[in-house]
Design a protein around this motif. Structure first.
Motif, PDB file in Angstrom:
ATOM      1  N   ALA A 111       0.849  -1.192   0.000  1.00 18.15           N
ATOM      2  CA  ALA A 111       0.000   0.000   0.000  1.00 18.15           C
ATOM      3  C   ALA A 111       0.885   1.243   0.000  1.00 18.15           C
ATOM      4  CB  ALA A 111      -0.913  -0.005   1.213  1.00 18.15           C
ATOM      5  N   VAL A 112       0.522   2.226  -0.835  1.00 19.48           N
ATOM      6  CA  VAL A 112       1.324   3.448  -0.922  1.00 19.48           C
ATOM      7  C   VAL A 112       0.536   4.703  -0.558  1.00 19.48           C
ATOM      8  CG1 VAL A 112       2.913   2.504  -2.641  1.00 19.48           C
ATOM      9  CG2 VAL A 112       0.823   3.644  -3.407  1.00 19.48           C
ATOM     10  N   ALA A 113      -0.807   4.637  -0.571  1.00 22.10           N
ATOM     11  CA  ALA A 113      -1.596   5.827  -0.256  1.00 22.10           C
ATOM     12  C   ALA A 113      -3.040   5.432   0.025  1.00 22.10           C
ATOM     13  CB  ALA A 113      -1.545   6.832  -1.404  1.00 22.10           C
ATOM     14  N   GLU A 114      -3.713   6.276   0.825  1.00 21.13           N
ATOM     15  CA  GLU A 114      -5.142   6.119   1.072  1.00 21.13           C
ATOM     16  C   GLU A 114      -5.878   7.355   0.584  1.00 21.13           C
ATOM     17  OE1 GLU A 114      -6.385   5.218   5.002  1.00 21.13           O
ATOM     18  OE2 GLU A 114      -5.377   3.262   5.070  1.00 21.13           O
ATOM     19  N   LEU A 115      -7.066   7.130   0.028  1.00 17.77           N
ATOM     20  CA  LEU A 115      -7.928   8.212  -0.421  1.00 17.77           C
ATOM     21  C   LEU A 115      -9.324   7.977   0.119  1.00 17.77           C
ATOM     22  CD1 LEU A 115      -7.019   8.479  -4.228  1.00 17.77           C
ATOM     23  CD2 LEU A 115      -6.584  10.248  -2.534  1.00 17.77           C
ATOM     24  N   ARG A 116      -9.850   8.956   0.829  1.00 14.68           N
ATOM     25  CA  ARG A 116     -11.264   8.895   1.199  1.00 14.68           C
ATOM     26  C   ARG A 116     -12.043   9.549   0.073  1.00 14.68           C
ATOM     27  NH1 ARG A 116     -14.540   5.692   4.143  1.00 14.68           N
ATOM     28  NH2 ARG A 116     -16.228   6.794   5.203  1.00 14.68           N
ATOM     29  N   VAL A 117     -12.994   8.803  -0.490  1.00 13.06           N
ATOM     30  CA  VAL A 117     -13.761   9.263  -1.650  1.00 13.06           C
ATOM     31  C   VAL A 117     -15.222   9.397  -1.249  1.00 13.06           C
ATOM     32  CG1 VAL A 117     -14.444   8.744  -4.030  1.00 13.06           C
ATOM     33  CG2 VAL A 117     -12.152   8.121  -3.220  1.00 13.06           C
ATOM     34  N   LEU A 118     -15.852  10.475  -1.685  1.00 16.05           N
ATOM     35  CA  LEU A 118     -17.284  10.664  -1.421  1.00 16.05           C
ATOM     36  C   LEU A 118     -17.960  11.097  -2.712  1.00 16.05           C
ATOM     37  CD1 LEU A 118     -18.823  12.338   1.724  1.00 16.05           C
ATOM     38  CD2 LEU A 118     -19.879  12.645  -0.511  1.00 16.05           C
ATOM     39  N   ALA A 204      -5.262  12.787 -11.155  1.00 15.56           N
ATOM     40  CA  ALA A 204      -4.827  13.163  -9.813  1.00 15.56           C
ATOM     41  C   ALA A 204      -3.408  12.681  -9.553  1.00 15.56           C
ATOM     42  CB  ALA A 204      -5.776  12.570  -8.775  1.00 15.56           C
ATOM     43  N   ASP A 205      -2.668  13.476  -8.805  1.00 14.89           N
ATOM     44  CA  ASP A 205      -1.329  13.091  -8.361  1.00 14.89           C
ATOM     45  C   ASP A 205      -1.457  12.594  -6.920  1.00 14.89           C
ATOM     46  OD1 ASP A 205       1.255  12.886  -7.410  1.00 14.89           O
ATOM     47  OD2 ASP A 205       1.962  14.704  -8.394  1.00 14.89           O
ATOM     48  N   VAL A 206      -1.347  11.287  -6.744  1.00 14.68           N
ATOM     49  CA  VAL A 206      -1.502  10.692  -5.414  1.00 14.68           C
ATOM     50  C   VAL A 206      -0.139  10.172  -4.968  1.00 14.68           C
ATOM     51  CG1 VAL A 206      -2.719   8.959  -4.046  1.00 14.68           C
ATOM     52  CG2 VAL A 206      -3.884  10.067  -5.965  1.00 14.68           C
ATOM     53  N   ARG A 207       0.553  11.000  -4.237  1.00 12.84           N
ATOM     54  CA  ARG A 207       1.902  10.659  -3.750  1.00 12.84           C
ATOM     55  C   ARG A 207       2.806  10.197  -4.885  1.00 12.84           C
ATOM     56  NH1 ARG A 207       1.510   7.939   2.287  1.00 12.84           N
ATOM     57  NH2 ARG A 207       0.257   9.607   3.224  1.00 12.84           N
ATOM     58  N   GLY A 208       2.779  10.940  -5.966  1.00 17.51           N
ATOM     59  CA  GLY A 208       3.631  10.653  -7.104  1.00 17.51           C
ATOM     60  C   GLY A 208       3.079   9.645  -8.079  1.00 17.51           C
ATOM     61  N   HIS A 209       1.909   9.128  -7.836  1.00 18.75           N
ATOM     62  CA  HIS A 209       1.267   8.165  -8.729  1.00 18.75           C
ATOM     63  C   HIS A 209       0.121   8.854  -9.449  1.00 18.75           C
ATOM     64  CE1 HIS A 209       3.296   4.640  -6.836  1.00 18.75           C
ATOM     65  NE2 HIS A 209       3.256   5.417  -5.749  1.00 18.75           N
ATOM     66  N   ASP A 306      -5.673  -1.927  -8.691  1.00 19.21           N
ATOM     67  CA  ASP A 306      -4.601  -1.346  -7.869  1.00 19.21           C
ATOM     68  C   ASP A 306      -5.126  -0.952  -6.492  1.00 19.21           C
ATOM     69  OD1 ASP A 306      -2.643  -0.542 -10.362  1.00 19.21           O
ATOM     70  OD2 ASP A 306      -4.737  -0.081 -10.806  1.00 19.21           O
ATOM     71  N   PHE A 307      -6.453  -0.885  -6.327  1.00 20.13           N
ATOM     72  CA  PHE A 307      -7.040  -0.367  -5.101  1.00 20.13           C
ATOM     73  C   PHE A 307      -7.737  -1.464  -4.301  1.00 20.13           C
ATOM     74  CE2 PHE A 307      -6.910   3.337  -7.886  1.00 20.13           C
ATOM     75  CZ  PHE A 307      -6.497   4.357  -7.037  1.00 20.13           C
ATOM     76  N   ALA A 308      -7.553  -1.399  -2.992  1.00 19.68           N
ATOM     77  CA  ALA A 308      -8.429  -2.103  -2.058  1.00 19.68           C
ATOM     78  C   ALA A 308      -9.425  -1.079  -1.520  1.00 19.68           C
ATOM     79  CB  ALA A 308      -7.607  -2.714  -0.926  1.00 19.68           C
ATOM     80  N   LEU A 329     -10.342   4.232  -0.291  1.00 20.25           N
ATOM     81  CA  LEU A 329      -9.593   3.432  -1.257  1.00 20.25           C
ATOM     82  C   LEU A 329      -8.125   3.422  -0.870  1.00 20.25           C
ATOM     83  CD1 LEU A 329     -11.132   4.648  -4.648  1.00 20.25           C
ATOM     84  CD2 LEU A 329     -11.745   2.610  -3.337  1.00 20.25           C
ATOM     85  N   ILE A 330      -7.505   2.259  -0.967  1.00 16.86           N
ATOM     86  CA  ILE A 330      -6.080   2.121  -0.652  1.00 16.86           C
ATOM     87  C   ILE A 330      -5.341   1.762  -1.929  1.00 16.86           C
ATOM     88  CG2 ILE A 330      -4.353   0.943   0.748  1.00 16.86           C
ATOM     89  CD1 ILE A 330      -7.975   0.624   1.777  1.00 16.86           C
ATOM     90  N   LEU A 331      -4.483   2.662  -2.380  1.00 13.51           N
ATOM     91  CA  LEU A 331      -3.714   2.431  -3.603  1.00 13.51           C
ATOM     92  C   LEU A 331      -2.503   1.563  -3.293  1.00 13.51           C
ATOM     93  CD1 LEU A 331      -3.079   3.027  -6.600  1.00 13.51           C
ATOM     94  CD2 LEU A 331      -1.879   5.092  -5.831  1.00 13.51           C
ATOM     95  N   HIS A 332      -2.332   0.510  -4.092  1.00 11.25           N
ATOM     96  CA  HIS A 332      -1.195  -0.395  -3.935  1.00 11.25           C
ATOM     97  C   HIS A 332      -0.254  -0.225  -5.126  1.00 11.25           C
ATOM     98  CE1 HIS A 332      -2.663  -3.056  -0.563  1.00 11.25           C
ATOM     99  NE2 HIS A 332      -3.741  -2.332  -0.849  1.00 11.25           N
ATOM    100  N   GLU A 333       1.013  -0.398  -4.858  1.00 11.77           N
ATOM    101  CA  GLU A 333       2.010  -0.281  -5.908  1.00 11.77           C
ATOM    102  C   GLU A 333       1.948  -1.477  -6.824  1.00 11.77           C
ATOM    103  OE1 GLU A 333       6.540   1.289  -5.839  1.00 11.77           O
ATOM    104  OE2 GLU A 333       6.208  -0.599  -4.778  1.00 11.77           O
ATOM    105  N   ALA A 334       1.904  -1.216  -8.131  1.00 11.49           N
ATOM    106  CA  ALA A 334       1.865  -2.304  -9.099  1.00 11.49           C
ATOM    107  C   ALA A 334       3.232  -2.952  -9.213  1.00 11.49           C
ATOM    108  CB  ALA A 334       1.420  -1.768 -10.461  1.00 11.49           C
ATOM    109  N   GLU A 335       3.264  -4.208  -9.685  1.00 17.76           N
ATOM    110  CA  GLU A 335       4.536  -4.920  -9.819  1.00 17.76           C
ATOM    111  C   GLU A 335       5.478  -4.220 -10.775  1.00 17.76           C
ATOM    112  OE1 GLU A 335       4.138  -8.983 -10.760  1.00 17.76           O
ATOM    113  OE2 GLU A 335       2.949  -9.497  -9.004  1.00 17.76           O
TER     114      GLU A 335
END
Length: 338
Positions: A111-118, A204-209, A306-308, A329-335
């Motif tokens: 996991a590299v970042a979390e986003l609360r989405v509404l 969107a730029d989410v911690r460099g992603h 990519d997201f949980a 949403l939790i963004l995970h780093e792809a392989e």
């Protein structure tokens, strides 16, 4: 034969005739219910939304268990064996298709970042004040607002200042055509979807992603409007499919449930429904006036694998016919990125 025996035989014959009439009426009632339910179920099995009134009824597919159950009772009352078997088959198929649709495998990378989405449809701006209260409580990083008219847009600017939400993409319009995306993370402009109602998009730029984001608000499948609804759902499907594996979020009022083939075609591009991932796949979002569990889930947050997802909640904000949906949403780093 005495008079008493004659009277008794006449009464037995009359009673038997009444029972036969009741049985025939029950069997006919069961047959009519099963014919209607089976017609709609047939389109679901065929992976088709059909024509009016099929797409409208498909939104409430799980509730067809009620008339199917009533048909079984009537078939038993009418001693109609074929109807009993038919009812059991229909009930089994409905239960099968009520099971949530789509893949739920967890992402592999860290996991590299979390986003609360509404996301919230405020119904011509009427629910804006309630939405603002929900935003202050939920503190989303990404906010998608459908049916945000000029007054709604202005109120969001006033009550959710740039200090809190410095990034904004919108379609400024009156009535149901206006839509707004607000973000705490940096946004770059990107083409939205050209629909009847406003559907802005961004990156969107989410911690460099880089994460592609798109607001969804196709026209509803009203009678005489099913073709337009299908066309705009295809636009959403094509957007989802065009990402070439890039992290993507599509959120809004889809005017569709998982029981619509048009919506499943979006999921089949690889998108996953966050509410399902978080365990609330059948929670209703519309109409808000109907007490849960009545209604249908037509408001969604979809994301690539990519997201949980966790903590999905449907919120009553008032003055709108939709419940808002908040989910993390939790963004995970792809392989490929490791």
């Amino acid at each position: 034969m005495d008079t008493t025996t004659v009277i008794r035989d006449a009464e037995d014959e009359a009673g038997g005739g009444e029972r036969r009439r009741v049985s025939r009426a029950a069997a006919w009632g069961a047959g009519l219910l099963l014919a209607g339910v089976s017609a709609v179920l047939g389109f679901r099995i065929a992976d088709s939304d059909g024509f009016t009134p099929v797409p409208q009824v498909l939104a409430f597919l799980p509730w067809l268990l009620v008339p199917a159950g009533a048909a079984l009772l009537l078939a038993v009352l009418g001693r109609w064996r074929i109807g009993m078997l038919w009812s059991v088959v229909v009930l089994g198929l409905l239960a099968w298709y009520t099971d949530p649709y789509g893949n739920t495998d967890a992402p592999d990378g860290p996991a590299v970042a979390e986003l609360r989405v509404l996301t919230s449809n405020v119904e011509f701006g009427g629910g804006t004040e309630g939405l603002i209260r929900a935003v202050r409580k939920e503190r989303p990083d990404l906010l998608f607002v459908e049916e945000c008219d000029f007054a709604c847009s202005a109120l969001l600017r006033k009550e959710l200042p740039r200090a809190d939400y410095p990034y904004r993409e919108s379609v400024e319009a009156s009535g149901a055509e206006g839509s707004v995306i607000l973000a705490k993370v940096a946004l770059k402009s990107a083409p939205g979807i050209d629909g009847t109602l406003g559907m802005p998009g961004a990156v969107a730029d989410v911690r460099g992603h880089e994460v592609r984001i798109q607001l969804a608000h196709p026209m509803p499948p009203v009678p005489r409007g099913v073709g337009l609804w299908r066309s705009e759902m295809r636009e959403l499907r094509d957007y989802a499919a065009a990402g070439d594996g890039a992290p993507t979020i599509v959120a809004g009022d889809f005017n569709a449930t998982q029981d619509h083939a048009a919506f499943r075609s979006v999921l089949d591009t690889g998108m996953r429904d966050a509410a399902r991932l978080a365990g609330t796949s059948r929670a209703p979002s519309w109409p808000a006036a109907a007490p849960a569990p009545l209604g249908a889930q037509i408001d969604h947050v979809l994301a690539t694998p990519d997201f949980a997802a966790r903590d999905a909640r449907f919120l009553d904000i008032g003055n709108t016919d939709h419940r808002a949906l908040a989910v993390t949403l939790i963004l995970h780093e792809a392989e490929t990125e490791r």
